[in-house]
Design a protein around this motif. Sequence first.
Motif, PDB file in Angstrom:
ATOM      1  N   GLU A 128       1.700   3.784 -14.846  1.00 18.68           N
ATOM      2  CA  GLU A 128       0.860   3.389 -13.709  1.00 18.68           C
ATOM      3  C   GLU A 128       0.106   2.116 -14.035  1.00 18.68           C
ATOM      4  O   GLU A 128      -0.446   1.968 -15.133  1.00 18.68           O
ATOM      5  CB  GLU A 128      -0.123   4.505 -13.339  1.00 18.68           C
ATOM      6  N   GLU A 129       0.073   1.196 -13.093  1.00 16.65           N
ATOM      7  CA  GLU A 129      -0.608  -0.083 -13.299  1.00 16.65           C
ATOM      8  C   GLU A 129      -2.118   0.098 -13.451  1.00 16.65           C
ATOM      9  O   GLU A 129      -2.771  -0.651 -14.180  1.00 16.65           O
ATOM     10  CB  GLU A 129      -0.310  -1.020 -12.133  1.00 16.65           C
ATOM     11  N   THR A 130      -2.670   1.081 -12.764  1.00 20.31           N
ATOM     12  CA  THR A 130      -4.123   1.241 -12.738  1.00 20.31           C
ATOM     13  C   THR A 130      -4.645   2.244 -13.761  1.00 20.31           C
ATOM     14  O   THR A 130      -5.851   2.368 -13.932  1.00 20.31           O
ATOM     15  CB  THR A 130      -4.570   1.681 -11.339  1.00 20.31           C
ATOM     16  N   HIS A 137       5.485   2.124 -12.129  1.00 17.99           N
ATOM     17  CA  HIS A 137       6.568   1.194 -12.448  1.00 17.99           C
ATOM     18  C   HIS A 137       7.473   1.826 -13.495  1.00 17.99           C
ATOM     19  O   HIS A 137       7.025   2.523 -14.408  1.00 17.99           O
ATOM     20  CB  HIS A 137       6.026  -0.144 -12.949  1.00 17.99           C
ATOM     21  N   ARG A 156       1.647   2.650  -7.282  1.00 17.47           N
ATOM     22  CA  ARG A 156       1.458   1.691  -8.369  1.00 17.47           C
ATOM     23  C   ARG A 156       2.289   2.027  -9.603  1.00 17.47           C
ATOM     24  O   ARG A 156       2.111   1.397 -10.645  1.00 17.47           O
ATOM     25  CB  ARG A 156      -0.021   1.627  -8.755  1.00 17.47           C
ATOM     26  N   SER A 176       0.816  -1.220   0.000  1.00 17.03           N
ATOM     27  CA  SER A 176       0.000   0.000   0.000  1.00 17.03           C
ATOM     28  C   SER A 176       0.846   1.265   0.000  1.00 17.03           C
ATOM     29  O   SER A 176       0.329   2.353  -0.278  1.00 17.03           O
ATOM     30  CB  SER A 176      -0.914   0.006   1.224  1.00 17.03           C
TER      31      SER A 176
END
Length: 506
Positions: free
Chosen positions: A108-110, A91, A89, A63
């Motif tokens: 961003e992953e999201t 990378h 999040r 988190s």
Amino acid sequence: MAKVRYLFCLYLFLASASLFAQEPSQPVRLELDFDYERTYAEVIALPDSSLLLYNKTVNSWGSEASFHFTKYNYKLDKIWSNSAEIPVRSHYLHYFTEAPYTYLIFGEETNAQKYHIVRINLLSGDLQYKEYGIEAIDAVFDFKVLYGRYFIIGRNRSSSQPLLLHLNPADGQIKLLPAVYGDESSFSDLMADPVNKRIDVVMTESNGRVSRLQVKSFDANGELLSNHFILQQDNKSLLNAEITPGDTTSRMLIGSFGTRDLRYTQGFFTTSMATNASDGQFYNILQLKNFLKYMKPRREARTRRREASRLKAGKNPKLRYRLLFHDLITTPTGYILPAEVYYPQYRSNMSSWSVNPYMAHNQGLYRNNTPTLSRGPDGYKRTHAVALGFDKNGVLLWDNAFPLINVVSYSLVYTLEVAYAPDGRVIMAYPEDEKIFYHVMKEDKFSDEKTELTLLTYEDDEKIVSSEEVGIIKWYDGNFAAFGFQHVKPKSGMSRKVFYINKISF
């Protein structure tokens, strides 16, 4: 906790033996107390013979995360360290250095349209961080900087085709640059040339039967400076190419050509940007001295006889090679083109990780592609790596090869590093667990000797229990940096788990 240990005295005997045998030495090692389960690390070579270490560490729940940047000198002594507050999040994707800054781009992953760019002053360690929303793309394939402006090759979120974008960080304005047009078109090279104040973009254009190259040049503001078409010669389709730096009269393209099947390379070409491909030099694979040396001698002889007979009879060659180009190396006397030769491996009725459409079409010329889950190759196996040396007029001077055994990647990215030493040697190396396999080329003097070294620890009686996420990068003047996570067990006392960087000097 960081710990640097110099290995000169401890391994005096080994170093003496290495000098006699001209094997690489390992003069210094850095160990950092990183937790493998919670840390991602990337090592970047800088132009001033130093290293930049980026590491992201997350908490046990994932988190929260901290993003750190540390610069080390050529002796692996810490110079400065800094951190940035980036969304957890995020990378790492790519980096580019334009002195005095290094730029790192994160995704961003999201949210595939949100990107973060960190600009680090390499002298002071001061950094700036900005967030950008790039609605047109959902992946980044390449990233270059010219006078502080960003050029990005990304994937069109609507069509999955590659796009070239210009981003001005001063005002956040993003514009689409004219580049790829048809479904069969792709990028072959993207090079920043600050001396001549331009970005050069090499594109492959194909209708599925023939292929040609186009070179576009832009200034730092993304304004088109020139557009140049490179026409094919006879039945030779130009597949991919790297562009050299230089002014309008001295620039060259060095690349590969094919015949009927545009997936396979049949040879190499060079051409001046001041003319067109019909005035260039073409070399088919049979003209190369060492390209086929990865084969056993009898097989090579049979292959050469068969292909020579086919060419004499006017038939198409049966040689089928796919090439993954490395960046072109500029030398005092000319250029060196390194490449990895590979073929895809398939298993029936299996879905596996494979490269995205742009990477597959472009033969994987860019690092750090984001794989997508799709039906495709289960891996890409290398047969050998090659290097071709040219003079400044594009005349082939020599070629050499590095046979590769059991070298496989699951996406089409580089598996080895290539460096040019001041004395003219070309050095290729790749890691495997606690070993580094390497090959030293002296122009066209071929050797099939298997050369390897074992990474040294602090003490000669220590044992490397396991290695994870191993890597190697070219550094400076024939030096490499090998890195990764290791579990090290001493002869007595407690074992330790560390992130290491070993300097390897050829």
